[in-house]
Design a protein around this motif. Structure first.
Motif, short mmCIF file in Angstrom:
data_model
loop_
_atom_site.label_atom_id
_atom_site.label_comp_id
_atom_site.label_asym_id
_atom_site.label_seq_id
_atom_site.Cartn_x
_atom_site.Cartn_y
_atom_site.Cartn_z
N MET A 1 0.88 -1.17 0.11
CA MET A 1 -0.10 -0.06 -0.01
C MET A 1 0.94 1.30 0.02
SD MET A 1 -2.73 -1.33 2.69
CE MET A 1 -3.40 0.04 3.12
N GLY A 2 2.14 1.19 0.11
CA GLY A 2 2.96 2.45 0.01
C GLY A 2 3.21 3.06 1.09
N VAL A 3 2.80 2.54 2.54
CA VAL A 3 2.84 3.06 3.61
C VAL A 3 4.28 3.10 4.31
CG1 VAL A 3 2.40 2.89 6.15
CG2 VAL A 3 0.65 2.08 4.57
N ARG A 4 4.67 4.30 4.77
CA ARG A 4 6.17 4.64 5.21
C ARG A 4 6.57 3.50 6.28
NH1 ARG A 4 6.14 10.83 6.63
NH2 ARG A 4 4.43 10.14 7.99
N ALA A 5 7.91 3.35 6.33
CA ALA A 5 8.32 2.42 7.05
C ALA A 5 8.18 2.73 8.74
CB ALA A 5 9.94 2.28 6.96
N SER A 6 8.33 3.95 9.00
CA SER A 6 7.98 4.33 10.55
C SER A 6 6.71 3.94 10.69
CB SER A 6 8.38 5.87 10.61
OG SER A 6 7.48 6.60 9.89
N GLU A 7 5.69 4.35 10.00
CA GLU A 7 4.11 3.97 10.17
C GLU A 7 4.22 2.35 10.16
OE1 GLU A 7 1.58 6.13 7.63
OE2 GLU A 7 2.70 8.12 7.77
N ARG A 8 4.91 1.68 9.05
CA ARG A 8 4.43 0.44 9.35
C ARG A 8 5.10 -0.34 10.61
NH1 ARG A 8 7.04 0.47 4.23
NH2 ARG A 8 8.92 -0.51 5.06
N ARG A 9 5.96 0.43 11.10
CA ARG A 9 6.59 -0.51 12.36
C ARG A 9 5.47 -0.12 13.43
NH1 ARG A 9 11.59 1.58 10.39
NH2 ARG A 9 11.40 3.30 11.51
N SER A 10 4.98 0.95 13.62
CA SER A 10 3.94 1.29 14.46
C SER A 10 2.94 0.35 14.42
CB SER A 10 3.74 2.79 14.68
OG SER A 10 2.71 3.28 15.47
N ARG A 11 2.37 0.28 13.23
CA ARG A 11 0.96 -0.42 13.04
C ARG A 11 1.15 -2.00 13.28
NH1 ARG A 11 -4.22 -0.73 13.46
NH2 ARG A 11 -5.17 -1.89 11.66
N VAL A 12 2.38 -2.42 12.85
CA VAL A 12 2.86 -3.85 13.22
C VAL A 12 2.81 -4.27 14.56
CG1 VAL A 12 4.27 -5.64 12.88
CG2 VAL A 12 3.95 -4.31 10.85
N GLU A 13 3.41 -3.14 15.46
CA GLU A 13 3.59 -3.40 16.82
C GLU A 13 2.09 -3.54 17.33
OE1 GLU A 13 5.25 -1.13 20.58
OE2 GLU A 13 6.05 -0.58 18.48
#
Length: 326
Positions: free
Chosen positions: A110-122
């Motif tokens: 989806m093109g989500v930024r790496a920092s946002e991905r990490r937060s969402r995965v956590e």
């Protein structure tokens, strides 16, 4: 949340044609858990794959959250699918990726930024109880843990709808229970609409609000689980409360199937019946189920005595569902 009208799916052409779905009509209320129950080959998987257009219907309409799915293609379809999560029977995890990387994968697409991905995965791993497994690979997980990863991945894009394709059929009973409780918790906490297909009556019994029964590509029964279970003549009631082999009643007697729902399941109705009408009650079978928040019981009994007719009228006047065999 989901409206399906006159859905038809045919594989092959002319003499080789196989009708997988025939005139399917369903309404899945927003925020509900809706089960589609059927045996292998009934068309369940085809139906759920049509909802997110992994299978394109031959004809009919599928509306998800006010959007007609059958008219979409390309980028528009990909965008619509981001709002529809899906979990699978055999997990479909990427073995070369860690748990966290599996959950992050749709966010990467989806093109989500790496920092946002990490937060969402956590956040998601905490939600499914796997915070300590972020760096573990799928081969190191149990079946239940793998399915929790699959659920977290399906929720990555914050979907409105979660589709479940036999998600618990490969799991043992205890693990199945824990996954179903997780789905119910997500439904309540997030207002998530869940459409699940299953051949397991226990799944319908444990978490479904509504159910449709599919046979040979057609819906043969649908409605609220508690309402269908409270009617002795429905397919769901027969599946939940198997009838014993009943002998032919003796002259003047009646064999009855009685459904007790709500408050009536807590009342001493049978003992009152025996005292008031001086009938002998021979209980042939009895079962009590908790469906959602409602207790529903069903009993098969033989009534013998001179006031059998009055006893039957008493049961019916109480608002109980009663089937009589002479």
């Amino acid at each position: 949340m989901i409206t399906i009208r006159n859905l038809r799916k045919v594989y092959g052409k002319k003499d080789q044609a196989v009708v997988a779905l025939d005139d399917i009509n369903l309404d899945v209320p927003r925020g509900s858990i809706f089960g589609v129950l059927g045996q292998s080959g009934a068309g369940k998987s085809t139906l759920i794959r049509c909802v997110n257009m992994l299978e394109r219907p031959t004809s009919g309409s599928i509306i998800v959250n006010n959007q007609e799915m059958t008219t979409l293609s390309g980028a528009a379809l990909r965008k619509a699918r981001q709002r529809i999560g899906m979990i699978f029977q055999h997990f479909h995890l990427l073995n070369s990726r860690t748990v966290a990387e599996n959950v992050a994968f749709p966010l990467e697409v989806m093109g989500v930024r790496a920092s946002e991905r990490r937060s969402r995965v956590e956040e998601l791993l905490g939600l499914v109880g796997l915070s300590d497994k972020a760096k573990v690979y799928p081969s190191q997980l149990s079946g239940g843990q793998k399915q929790r990863v699959g659920i977290a991945r399906a929720l990555a894009g914050s979907p409105d709808v979660l589709l479940s394709d036999e998600a618990t059929s490969a799991l043992d009973p205890q693990t199945t229970h824990s996954i179903l409780q997780l789905l119910r918790d997500l439904n309540k906490r997030m207002g998530l609409t869940i459409l699940l297909i299953t051949h397991q009556m226990d799944v319908v019994r444990e978490i479904c609000d509504r159910v449709a029964i599919i046979e040979a590509g057609r819906i043969v029964e649908q409605g609220e689980v508690s309402e269908l279970a409270a009617q002795p003549d429905t397919r769901l009631s027969h599946a939940l409360f198997p009838r014993p082999q009943i002998h032919t009643p003796q002259p003047g007697a009646a064999v009855v199937s009685i459904v007790f729902a709500g408050n009536s399941a807590e009342e001493p109705i049978i003992s009152t019946l025996a005292r008031r009408f001086e009938v002998d009650v021979n209980i042939l079978s009895a079962q009590l189920e908790l469906l959602g928040q409602q207790r529903i019981g069903q009993m098969q009994a033989e009534l013998v005595g001179p006031q059998v007719e009055q006893a039957l009228a008493y049961l019916q006047n109480l608002g109980l569902h009663v089937e009589v065999q002479r």
